[in-house]
Design a protein around this motif. Structure first.
Motif, PDB file in Angstrom:
ATOM      1  N   GLY A 146       0.798  -1.220   0.000  1.00  0.00           N
ATOM      2  CA  GLY A 146       0.000   0.000   0.000  1.00  0.00           C
ATOM      3  C   GLY A 146       0.830   1.268   0.000  1.00  0.00           C
ATOM      4  O   GLY A 146       2.007   1.265   0.350  1.00  0.00           O
ATOM      5  N   GLN A 147       0.196   2.359  -0.405  1.00  0.00           N
ATOM      6  CA  GLN A 147       0.819   3.676  -0.362  1.00  0.00           C
ATOM      7  C   GLN A 147       0.021   4.582   0.578  1.00  0.00           C
ATOM      8  O   GLN A 147      -1.175   4.368   0.796  1.00  0.00           O
ATOM      9  CB  GLN A 147       0.875   4.295  -1.756  1.00  0.00           C
ATOM     10  N   MET A 148       0.710   5.587   1.138  1.00  0.00           N
ATOM     11  CA  MET A 148       0.051   6.504   2.052  1.00  0.00           C
ATOM     12  C   MET A 148      -1.018   7.321   1.318  1.00  0.00           C
ATOM     13  O   MET A 148      -0.775   7.819   0.218  1.00  0.00           O
ATOM     14  CB  MET A 148       1.069   7.455   2.688  1.00  0.00           C
ATOM     15  N   PRO A 149      -2.189   7.474   1.934  1.00  0.00           N
ATOM     16  CA  PRO A 149      -3.275   8.229   1.286  1.00  0.00           C
ATOM     17  C   PRO A 149      -3.115   9.725   1.537  1.00  0.00           C
ATOM     18  O   PRO A 149      -3.886  10.345   2.264  1.00  0.00           O
ATOM     19  CB  PRO A 149      -4.519   7.685   1.994  1.00  0.00           C
ATOM     20  N   LEU A 150      -2.081  10.315   0.925  1.00  0.00           N
ATOM     21  CA  LEU A 150      -1.842  11.747   1.135  1.00  0.00           C
ATOM     22  C   LEU A 150      -3.015  12.565   0.597  1.00  0.00           C
ATOM     23  O   LEU A 150      -3.656  12.179  -0.390  1.00  0.00           O
ATOM     24  CB  LEU A 150      -0.551  12.170   0.432  1.00  0.00           C
ATOM     25  N   PRO A 151      -3.309  13.690   1.232  1.00  0.00           N
ATOM     26  CA  PRO A 151      -4.403  14.548   0.739  1.00  0.00           C
ATOM     27  C   PRO A 151      -4.150  14.993  -0.694  1.00  0.00           C
ATOM     28  O   PRO A 151      -2.986  15.080  -1.135  1.00  0.00           O
ATOM     29  CB  PRO A 151      -4.359  15.743   1.703  1.00  0.00           C
ATOM     30  N   PRO A 152      -5.216  15.300  -1.438  1.00  0.00           N
ATOM     31  CA  PRO A 152      -5.073  15.628  -2.870  1.00  0.00           C
ATOM     32  C   PRO A 152      -4.261  16.891  -3.136  1.00  0.00           C
ATOM     33  O   PRO A 152      -3.736  17.064  -4.231  1.00  0.00           O
ATOM     34  CB  PRO A 152      -6.525  15.800  -3.346  1.00  0.00           C
ATOM     35  N   TYR A 153      -4.133  17.777  -2.143  1.00  0.00           N
ATOM     36  CA  TYR A 153      -3.372  19.004  -2.367  1.00  0.00           C
ATOM     37  C   TYR A 153      -1.865  18.782  -2.223  1.00  0.00           C
ATOM     38  O   TYR A 153      -1.079  19.691  -2.477  1.00  0.00           O
ATOM     39  CB  TYR A 153      -3.837  20.123  -1.419  1.00  0.00           C
ATOM     40  N   ILE A 154      -1.432  17.579  -1.818  1.00  0.00           N
ATOM     41  CA  ILE A 154      -0.005  17.268  -1.772  1.00  0.00           C
ATOM     42  C   ILE A 154       0.364  16.502  -3.043  1.00  0.00           C
ATOM     43  O   ILE A 154      -0.075  15.372  -3.250  1.00  0.00           O
ATOM     44  CB  ILE A 154       0.356  16.450  -0.511  1.00  0.00           C
ATOM     45  N   LYS A 155       1.146  17.145  -3.893  1.00  0.00           N
ATOM     46  CA  LYS A 155       1.506  16.564  -5.193  1.00  0.00           C
ATOM     47  C   LYS A 155       2.863  15.851  -5.142  1.00  0.00           C
ATOM     48  O   LYS A 155       3.142  14.987  -5.960  1.00  0.00           O
ATOM     49  CB  LYS A 155       1.562  17.646  -6.270  1.00  0.00           C
ATOM     50  N   ARG A 157       5.942  13.432  -4.041  1.00  0.00           N
ATOM     51  CA  ARG A 157       6.022  12.037  -3.597  1.00  0.00           C
ATOM     52  C   ARG A 157       6.653  11.985  -2.200  1.00  0.00           C
ATOM     53  O   ARG A 157       7.629  12.678  -1.910  1.00  0.00           O
ATOM     54  CB  ARG A 157       6.872  11.224  -4.578  1.00  0.00           C
ATOM     55  N   LEU A 158       6.084  11.162  -1.321  1.00  0.00           N
ATOM     56  CA  LEU A 158       6.602  11.003   0.032  1.00  0.00           C
ATOM     57  C   LEU A 158       7.625   9.873   0.038  1.00  0.00           C
ATOM     58  O   LEU A 158       7.296   8.722  -0.232  1.00  0.00           O
ATOM     59  CB  LEU A 158       5.453  10.695   1.005  1.00  0.00           C
ATOM     60  N   GLU A 159       8.875  10.210   0.333  1.00  0.00           N
ATOM     61  CA  GLU A 159       9.951   9.214   0.279  1.00  0.00           C
ATOM     62  C   GLU A 159       9.900   8.245   1.459  1.00  0.00           C
ATOM     63  O   GLU A 159      10.221   7.067   1.323  1.00  0.00           O
ATOM     64  CB  GLU A 159      11.307   9.926   0.239  1.00  0.00           C
ATOM     65  N   ASP A 160       9.510   8.742   2.625  1.00  0.00           N
ATOM     66  CA  ASP A 160       9.518   7.940   3.850  1.00  0.00           C
ATOM     67  C   ASP A 160       8.103   7.876   4.419  1.00  0.00           C
ATOM     68  O   ASP A 160       7.563   8.886   4.870  1.00  0.00           O
ATOM     69  CB  ASP A 160      10.481   8.574   4.871  1.00  0.00           C
ATOM     70  N   LYS A 161       7.483   6.694   4.386  1.00  0.00           N
ATOM     71  CA  LYS A 161       6.111   6.536   4.878  1.00  0.00           C
ATOM     72  C   LYS A 161       5.954   7.019   6.320  1.00  0.00           C
ATOM     73  O   LYS A 161       4.906   7.545   6.705  1.00  0.00           O
ATOM     74  CB  LYS A 161       5.687   5.062   4.811  1.00  0.00           C
ATOM     75  N   GLU A 162       6.989   6.820   7.129  1.00  0.00           N
ATOM     76  CA  GLU A 162       6.880   7.181   8.545  1.00  0.00           C
ATOM     77  C   GLU A 162       6.753   8.685   8.758  1.00  0.00           C
ATOM     78  O   GLU A 162       6.356   9.130   9.833  1.00  0.00           O
ATOM     79  CB  GLU A 162       8.090   6.655   9.324  1.00  0.00           C
ATOM     80  N   ARG A 163       7.072   9.466   7.727  1.00  0.00           N
ATOM     81  CA  ARG A 163       6.992  10.919   7.879  1.00  0.00           C
ATOM     82  C   ARG A 163       5.555  11.414   7.884  1.00  0.00           C
ATOM     83  O   ARG A 163       5.279  12.561   8.223  1.00  0.00           O
ATOM     84  CB  ARG A 163       7.809  11.586   6.771  1.00  0.00           C
ATOM     85  N   TYR A 164       4.608  10.527   7.490  1.00  0.00           N
ATOM     86  CA  TYR A 164       3.171  10.837   7.574  1.00  0.00           C
ATOM     87  C   TYR A 164       2.543  10.101   8.759  1.00  0.00           C
ATOM     88  O   TYR A 164       1.353   9.860   8.787  1.00  0.00           O
ATOM     89  CB  TYR A 164       2.476  10.479   6.257  1.00  0.00           C
ATOM     90  N   GLN A 165       3.383   9.725   9.721  1.00  0.00           N
ATOM     91  CA  GLN A 165       2.938   9.140  10.984  1.00  0.00           C
ATOM     92  C   GLN A 165       3.504   9.987  12.128  1.00  0.00           C
ATOM     93  O   GLN A 165       4.614  10.519  12.022  1.00  0.00           O
ATOM     94  CB  GLN A 165       3.467   7.702  11.160  1.00  0.00           C
ATOM     95  N   THR A 166       2.756  10.075  13.216  1.00  0.00           N
ATOM     96  CA  THR A 166       3.325  10.661  14.425  1.00  0.00           C
ATOM     97  C   THR A 166       4.298   9.658  15.038  1.00  0.00           C
ATOM     98  O   THR A 166       4.190   8.448  14.792  1.00  0.00           O
ATOM     99  CB  THR A 166       2.234  10.997  15.455  1.00  0.00           C
ATOM    100  N   VAL A 167       5.257  10.158  15.824  1.00  0.00           N
ATOM    101  CA  VAL A 167       6.258   9.256  16.409  1.00  0.00           C
ATOM    102  C   VAL A 167       5.648   8.370  17.492  1.00  0.00           C
ATOM    103  O   VAL A 167       6.273   7.390  17.912  1.00  0.00           O
ATOM    104  CB  VAL A 167       7.463  10.036  16.976  1.00  0.00           C
ATOM    105  N   TYR A 168       4.419   8.686  17.930  1.00  0.00           N
ATOM    106  CA  TYR A 168       3.762   7.892  18.981  1.00  0.00           C
ATOM    107  C   TYR A 168       2.564   7.106  18.432  1.00  0.00           C
ATOM    108  O   TYR A 168       1.768   6.559  19.200  1.00  0.00           O
ATOM    109  CB  TYR A 168       3.310   8.804  20.140  1.00  0.00           C
ATOM    110  N   SER A 169       2.426   7.023  17.102  1.00  0.00           N
ATOM    111  CA  SER A 169       1.291   6.290  16.519  1.00  0.00           C
ATOM    112  C   SER A 169       1.410   4.801  16.819  1.00  0.00           C
ATOM    113  O   SER A 169       2.511   4.240  16.802  1.00  0.00           O
ATOM    114  CB  SER A 169       1.238   6.516  15.010  1.00  0.00           C
ATOM    115  N   ARG A 170       0.285   4.138  17.119  1.00  0.00           N
ATOM    116  CA  ARG A 170       0.337   2.701  17.405  1.00  0.00           C
ATOM    117  C   ARG A 170      -0.951   1.955  17.070  1.00  0.00           C
ATOM    118  O   ARG A 170      -0.930   0.743  16.893  1.00  0.00           O
ATOM    119  CB  ARG A 170       0.693   2.472  18.877  1.00  0.00           C
ATOM    120  N   GLU A 171      -2.085   2.655  16.956  1.00  0.00           N
ATOM    121  CA  GLU A 171      -3.355   1.967  16.706  1.00  0.00           C
ATOM    122  C   GLU A 171      -3.743   2.131  15.235  1.00  0.00           C
ATOM    123  O   GLU A 171      -4.153   3.201  14.803  1.00  0.00           O
ATOM    124  CB  GLU A 171      -4.461   2.534  17.613  1.00  0.00           C
TER     125      GLU A 171
END
Length: 341
Positions: A146-155, A157-171
């Motif tokens: 899968g790929q990260m579902p970035l909002p449509p206004y972001i054109k 490419r996200l190189e690192d998936k974790e950069r669209y996660q908070t450092v404390y994400s777990r659920e």
């Protein structure tokens, strides 16, 4: 109150396309909700505005790499699905494109056969209910293909998936990031703890409806999307304790804010609670739990700018947003932050 009352002019070049590095070096606008006074800082300066009596409430939901590309098993035609919500077991509600290829009974394959699905229903709004088949652990497979579902206004490419996660994400479960939390680093969180500020966690799985502009003229006619939330007893106890000692309950993000206020409205107090919320906070609403808010800069005419206007006042917010445009703050998901206190 009209939707157009929450409009502002935003130059397209101020919509952030990539995240700032390090996370906590983004800019921070500090807004006093009583006076409208504005300060310009960096996010790591948030430490100066916190006291040991306060608590931070953070949303620990984790974004699913929910955009998957596959082929129709009958024809080999390409298709894209965006997973929106788990409906129980291996059944998901999803957006499909092109929709004409995803009729009821159609079957699709993803990741060279790692994942298969069948469309089991087409909902009135055009969304699909799909049933997945696979071997192994679903979320592990999704993470592979899968790929990260970035909002449509972001054109970009996200190189690192974790950069669209908070450092404390777990659920696992969000279709979009609770973006106010993207500014925190483990080191900054540790400094906050060392100052005596306690951290509490809630879970609200963010839906794509969060980003949709309000389409009705009168905001009270708007129908909010529904999202699943959970507040553990430990977090409820922390909020109660903070209130008793005269500290501030500081929500990190509108999702944490909506969870806190949903529990207050549903339970009449703060206690362990889980369920679905479609709470809509706009000017005139009274906040029962949240005293201050860390948030990003939001879309014009969205429910999110209405929420921050409910907390700080519409005039204060629109003035702050105009200043942000003049000062070239970065907007939306990968943009800069605001602390409303």
């Amino acid at each position: 109150m009209k939707t157009s009352d929450f409009s502002f002019d935003l130059p397209e070049e101020l919509i952030a396309q990539t995240p700032i590095e390090p996370r906590d070096h983004s800019r921070l606008m500090v807004l006093d909700k009583r006076t409208g006074e504005i300060e310009h800082r960096r996010f790591y300066d948030i430490l100066e505005y916190l006291t040991p009596q306060d608590c931070l409430i953070l949303n620990d939901s984790r974004v699913l790499p929910a955009r998957i590309y596959g082929v129709k098993e009958e024809t080999g035609a390409h298709v894209e699905f965006l997973l929106l919500q788990n409906k129980g077991g291996d059944v998901w509600e999803a957006l499909a494109g092109p929709g004409k290829r995803a009729k009821k009974g159609s079957r699709f394959s993803f990741g060279d056969g790692l994942l298969h699905c069948e469309v089991i229903d087409v909902l009135p709004d055009g969304n699909r209910l799909i049933h997945f088949e696979y071997e192994g652990v679903f979320f592990h497979i999704l993470d592979q293909i899968g790929q990260m579902p970035l909002p449509p206004y972001i054109k970009a490419r996200l190189e690192d998936k974790e950069r669209y996660q908070t450092v404390y994400s777990r659920e696992e479960g969000s279709a979009a990031a609770p973006t106010a939390g993207l500014h925190f680093t483990p080191e900054l969180l540790e400094k906050i703890r060392q100052k005596g500020v306690e951290l509490g966690f809630v879970t609200l799985h963010v839906g794509l409806g969060t980003f949709r502009p309000v389409s009705v003229e009168n905001i009270q006619d708007h129908k909010m999307h529904s999202e699943h939330y959970y507040m553990p007893q430990a977090t409820a106890d922390l909020i109660n304790k903070t209130k008793e000692r005269g500290g501030r309950v500081i929500a990190v993000g509108t999702t944490s804010c909506r969870t806190i206020e949903s529990v207050a409205q549903r339970e009449g107090c703060f206690q362990e609670s889980a369920g679905w919320t479609d709470i809509f906070l706009y000017p005139g609403c009274e906040f029962q739990g949240v005293d201050a808010l860390i948030t990003n800069f939001h879309l014009p005419e969205s429910t999110l700018i209405m929420l921050v206007s409910a907390l700080a006042g519409r005039e204060n917010i629109l003035h702050a947003y105009n200043v942000a445009v003049q000062e070239k703050y970065r907007f939306f998901s990968f943009g800069d932050a605001m602390f409303i206190h």
